[in-house]
Design a protein around this motif. Structure first.
Motif, short mmCIF file in Angstrom:
data_model
loop_
_atom_site.label_atom_id
_atom_site.label_comp_id
_atom_site.label_asym_id
_atom_site.label_seq_id
_atom_site.Cartn_x
_atom_site.Cartn_y
_atom_site.Cartn_z
N MET A 1 -2.81 5.84 -5.30
CA MET A 1 -3.84 4.81 -5.24
C MET A 1 -3.49 3.88 -4.08
O MET A 1 -2.65 2.99 -4.24
CB MET A 1 -3.88 4.01 -6.54
CG MET A 1 -4.22 4.81 -7.74
SD MET A 1 -4.14 3.73 -9.16
CE MET A 1 -5.14 4.64 -10.29
N PRO A 2 -4.09 4.06 -2.91
CA PRO A 2 -3.72 3.26 -1.75
C PRO A 2 -4.33 1.86 -1.77
O PRO A 2 -5.24 1.54 -1.02
CB PRO A 2 -4.23 4.07 -0.57
CG PRO A 2 -5.41 4.80 -1.13
CD PRO A 2 -5.06 5.10 -2.57
N SER A 3 -3.86 1.02 -2.66
CA SER A 3 -4.35 -0.35 -2.77
C SER A 3 -3.16 -1.29 -2.80
O SER A 3 -2.15 -1.01 -3.46
CB SER A 3 -5.17 -0.51 -4.05
OG SER A 3 -5.42 -1.87 -4.31
N ALA A 4 -3.26 -2.42 -2.10
CA ALA A 4 -2.17 -3.39 -2.09
C ALA A 4 -1.97 -4.01 -3.47
O ALA A 4 -0.85 -4.31 -3.86
CB ALA A 4 -2.45 -4.48 -1.06
N VAL A 5 -3.05 -4.17 -4.23
CA VAL A 5 -2.94 -4.74 -5.58
C VAL A 5 -2.17 -3.78 -6.49
O VAL A 5 -1.31 -4.19 -7.26
CB VAL A 5 -4.34 -5.04 -6.15
CG1 VAL A 5 -4.26 -5.52 -7.58
CG2 VAL A 5 -5.06 -6.05 -5.29
N ARG B 1 0.83 -1.21 0.00
CA ARG B 1 0.00 0.00 0.00
C ARG B 1 0.86 1.25 0.00
O ARG B 1 0.53 2.26 -0.64
CB ARG B 1 -0.93 0.01 1.20
CG ARG B 1 -2.07 -0.97 1.04
CD ARG B 1 -3.04 -0.87 2.17
NE ARG B 1 -3.76 0.40 2.05
CZ ARG B 1 -4.53 0.88 3.01
NH1 ARG B 1 -4.69 0.23 4.13
NH2 ARG B 1 -5.14 2.02 2.84
N GLY B 2 2.00 1.22 0.69
CA GLY B 2 2.90 2.35 0.70
C GLY B 2 3.50 2.61 -0.67
O GLY B 2 3.63 3.75 -1.11
N GLN B 3 3.84 1.55 -1.37
CA GLN B 3 4.37 1.71 -2.72
C GLN B 3 3.28 2.20 -3.68
O GLN B 3 3.57 2.95 -4.61
CB GLN B 3 4.94 0.39 -3.23
CG GLN B 3 6.22 0.01 -2.55
CD GLN B 3 6.76 -1.30 -3.04
OE1 GLN B 3 6.11 -2.04 -3.76
NE2 GLN B 3 7.97 -1.62 -2.63
N ALA B 4 2.06 1.80 -3.46
CA ALA B 4 0.97 2.23 -4.35
C ALA B 4 0.64 3.70 -4.14
O ALA B 4 0.12 4.35 -5.04
CB ALA B 4 -0.28 1.39 -4.09
#
Length: 55
Positions: free
Chosen positions: A37-41, A29-32
């Protein structure tokens, strides 16, 4: 007679696995959030794109 402590199931492994899974989701989520876009995907896709670009 069985020892109740020795017969108790080991519950430390699932907790540790759960802790690592939560950490992985937080990292993704941090990388997104770089793409706002705060999503793990989205973080996983972003990480795969960085891996492919830096190969």
């Amino acid at each position: 007679m069985r020892d109740p402590i020795a017969a108790a199931p080991d519950r430390s492994a699932p907790r540790a696995l759960d802790r690592w899974a939560r950490h992985l989701v937080h990292v993704l989520r941090g990388q997104a959030q770089v793409d706002f876009m705060p999503s793990a995907v989205t973080g996983a896709v972003f990480s795969l794109a960085l891996l492919a670009a830096g190969w």
